[in-house]
Design an enzyme around this catalytic site. Structure first.
Site, PDB file in Angstrom:
ATOM      1  N   CYS A  15      50.139  45.839  30.821  1.00 35.19           N
ATOM      2  CA  CYS A  15      51.181  45.648  30.320  1.00 35.19           C
ATOM      3  C   CYS A  15      51.994  47.291  30.932  1.00 35.19           C
ATOM      4  O   CYS A  15      51.517  48.069  30.563  1.00 35.19           O
ATOM      5  CB  CYS A  15      51.275  46.204  28.547  1.00 35.19           C
ATOM      6  SG  CYS A  15      50.541  43.903  27.917  1.00 35.19           S
TER       7      CYS A  15
ATOM      8  N   GLU B 121      39.172  32.478  51.231  1.00 34.00           N
ATOM      9  CA  GLU B 121      39.215  32.235  51.632  1.00 34.00           C
ATOM     10  C   GLU B 121      37.721  30.715  50.443  1.00 34.00           C
ATOM     11  O   GLU B 121      37.030  30.456  50.838  1.00 34.00           O
ATOM     12  CB  GLU B 121      37.310  32.033  53.096  1.00 34.00           C
ATOM     13  CG  GLU B 121      38.357  33.151  54.370  1.00 34.00           C
ATOM     14  CD  GLU B 121      37.555  33.344  54.773  1.00 34.00           C
ATOM     15  OE1 GLU B 121      36.291  33.048  54.993  1.00 34.00           O
ATOM     16  OE2 GLU B 121      37.398  34.358  56.000  1.00 34.00           O
TER      17      GLU B 121
END
Length: 705
Positions: free
Chosen positions: A115, A491
């Site tokens: 935030c 990956e």
């Protein structure tokens, strides 16, 4: 606020009868009256506060609020309030109605990450087993958004909160872009994730504490044995650094290394690089380029710390650049293998390429850079081939589909990356045309949807390191660290990829190469140091643990430059339950029972890691490549000691494979294997597939016809 209540109360009473709320006990008009009765008879607001419990330091609410089980009621309320200005005013009224949040509860443990403003969230169970949330922010608008969540989720059971998915409901509030900026929308979702995490903890679910390193400007604090092992070499032995700098500079040896080196090696290399400029640590793609620059600067030898395909690439690219006289050495005479590169040399991959070559449509083979020159050369002989990296694979594939009509793209050999690519493109197909054009100017929803059936990927190739981030590890990360920054190499298995992609939507995640991960952490830290308050960024490292050295050095450099001693980054290493070994469960006859209760003698919760073992398993966690660990500091110093002496003859077995065998066209495998790499370089420079590659694709199609 009385005006707002006049709107809220009838809306919620109508909403209570809707099917949305059936089955939620205790949600009656009487309870709703209690919820909406936040003004007294004379119109003054009741001082409803939170205060410490007499029996615990947690916070309890004096009055229990029982709101709807979704944002439905508040959505109707906002719709009835008028235009954007009135909706913004209503949001501010909700912010003012939030009960005060005690100053001593504004702790880092209650902070919501991701935030722009400071946000705190707390939750506890009431006597009925329902959650009561508290929240606060130093921004009134963000406080209003927090109030929306507090009023919507308080009164639900933990299981009900965990079922709440209200992504679309936020836009239904129709606050407008001026109020609901992208950063505030992300903050809203991050608050929800923080609340879900607290609901999970209060439900009684076991939330693991993974090993971690807390990094500040001038200190590194490890938690857990695995983290201690990573941290102990961050401050290298000065004598080892001096010895390495001396031999490299005296013998004009350049050194290229991958990010995944052992921490001891990386610590020494990083320190030595400050005194000898011809040391470079990077992704595999950049290693060969760096070696060329070192040769151009006068280095007569290059030491390569990586797996075999990396040293082979360095050798071939140096030859292509006219530096065949520069010697290249690996760190072992034995093979320094790679499970992914080996998958591309299996018969199954030949069959995959044969199917691509037999396709009646134009075909392009996009091969991952992490393969041998032999793979690249022989593949290119069958199917036009271009190399890619984890950071440019998406653009490469999209460009191929945009540039060559009717093309089929065959990606390999990494099965996880291929599957993740397909998932990502299916998600892109759901985006707006404007969003898609921002990703690639020549695509829209129709074009992306049309390419999906023509994208193929190999289904039998994995990296043994990234395979560790499977279903169980991903589940543990989601449960215990869903509110943290999540990073994932392209990956990794689909479960971890999905987590990072979800986090990416709210500004809390990244999927890509090791360099992408490092850049993401740097970006988020740079944003944090610009804010005027203390902060700790918790980052889950979804790739090989060797990355930690580069991260620590980058983080500390940024913090020192900013002069911030009150900002930190906590690097978290995910671990599977199979990796948890303690004196208690080590000798347990009931393995399932031992794993269900991972505690040390005395009742302390275990910190996953090599407390009684390696701390890693075939099923997940503590990713560490055994092949990369063959590049030890002793091996490096031993190779360097022989260079330039009669003993250099003993390093014949340390030279990369030359791949001098000839293809039918007379070129060596090494030279032919460089061509797909050069095609990629051309694509990166021009943002288009090279004309020669396109001509090859169309020419082979015509020959096939």
């Amino acid at each position: 606020m009385a005006t707002a209540v006049a709107v809220i109360k009838p809306v919620l009473q109508r909403h209570v009868a809707s099917s949305n709320l059936r089955g939620h006990r205790g949600l009656t008009p009487t309870v709703i009256s209690k919820f909406t009765n936040i003004t007294s008879a004379n119109g003054s607001r009741r001082n409803e506060t939170f205060k410490p419990s007499a029996t615990s330091p947690t916070l309890v609410r004096e009055a229990v609020l029982a709101p709807p089980a979704s944002l439905g009621g508040l959505t109707e309320q906002f719709e009835a309030s008028g235009g954007p200005k009135e909706r913004a005013q209503l949001l501010l009224q909700l912010a003012k109605a939030l009960p005060p949040f005690p100053a001593d509860a504004r702790t880092m443990g209650n902070r919501v990450m991701g935030c722009t403003a400071q946000v705190w969230v707390h939750a506890e169970l009431d006597a009925a087993g329902r959650l009561q949330f508290a929240a606060d922010s130093d921004s009134e608008i963000t406080r209003g958004l927090a109030a929306v969540l507090v009023s919507s989720l308080s009164g639900l059971t933990p299981s009900q909160v965990l079922e709440v998915h209200i992504t679309e409901a936020l836009s239904a509030l129709q606050l407008g872009q001026a109020v609901l900026t992208p950063s505030r929308a992300n903050g809203f979702m991050n608050m929800l994730e923080a609340m879900r995490k607290r609901a999970r903890a209060l439900s009684g679910a076991f939330l693991p504490t993974f090993p971690s390193l807390r990094v500040t400007a001038n200190d590194v604090t490890p938690q857990g044995a695995f983290a201690i092992a990573q941290a102990q070499f961050l401050e290298p032995d000065p004598a080892q650094v001096e010895a390495l700098v001396k031999v490299l500079s005296e013998k004009r040896i350049g050194l290229v290394a991958h990010f995944y080196m052992d921490p001891q090696v990386q610590g020494v290399l990083s320190a030595a690089a400050e005194r000898w400029p011809h040391i470079h640590i990077s992704d595999s793609l950049v290693m060969a380029d760096s070696a060329v620059r070192m040769a151009e600067a006068g280095c007569t030898s290059v030491a390569v710390l990586g797996v075999d395909f990396m040293s082979e690439n360095v050798r071939a690219i140096l030859d292509e650049a006219g530096h065949a006289d520069v010697a290249v050495y690996r760190m072992a005479a034995a093979d320094i293998g790679c499970s992914l590169a080996e998958a591309a040399e299996a018969p199954a991959y030949d069959e995959y390429l044969a199917a691509a070559a037999g396709n009646a449509s134009p075909a392009l083979h996009v091969v991952y850079i992490n393969t041998s020159l032999r793979t690249k050369a022989l593949a290119h002989a069958q199917v036009p081939t271009i190399t890619c990296t984890s950071s440019n694979v998406v653009q490469t594939v999209l460009q191929a589909f945009a540039q060559v009509p009717g093309i089929n793209v065959y990606y390999g050999p990494d099965t996880y990356m291929g599957a993740n690519l397909a998932v990502m493109l299916r998600a892109v197909a759901q985006m707006s045309d404007e969003e898609i054009r921002a990703l690639h100017p020549d695509h829209n929803r129709e074009s992306v949807r049309s390419l999906l059936p023509r994208l193929h990927y190999f289904d039998a190739g994995t990296c043994i390191v990234h395979h560790l981030f499977g279903a169980e590890v991903s589940q543990l990360v989601s449960q215990a660290y869903g509110d943290a920054y999540l990073t994932a190499h392209f990956e990794v298995p689909g479960e971890m990829f999905a987590l990072a992609m979800e986090a990416k939507k709210r500004g809390m995640g990244v999927v890509g190469s090791t360099q992408n991960i490092l850049d993401f952490i740097s970006e988020k830290l740079s944003e944090a140091v610009e804010r005027p308050f203390p902060d700790t960024l918790q980052v889950v490292l979804g790739t090989e643990s060797g990355m930690v050295t580069a991260i620590v050095r980058k983080v500390q450099a940024l913090l020192r430059a900013a002069g911030r001693s009150d900002v930190a980054v906590e690097i978290v290493f995910p671990v599977a339950s199979e990796a948890i070994t303690t004196p208690v469960n080590q000798g347990s006859a009931n393995v399932a029972s031992a794993r269900a209760s991972p505690v040390l003698p005395g009742g302390l919760p275990v910190v996953p890691g090599p407390a009684g073992g390696e701390g890693c398993s075939a099923e997940g966690g503590c990713a560490s490549c055994p092949y990369m660990k063959m590049n030890s500091l002793d091996a490096l110093l031993g190779v360097c000691a022989k260079i330039g002496t009669p003993g250099e003859a003993l390093l014949a077995g340390y030279a990369p494979r030359p791949y001098a065998e000839k293809l039918r066209d007379g070129r060596s495998i090494a030279a032919a294997g460089c061509e797909p790499i050069l095609h990629m370089r051309g694509f990166q420079a021009a943002k288009r597939l090279p004309d020669a590659l396109v001509a090859d694709i169309m020419g082979r199609k015509q020959l096939a016809v």
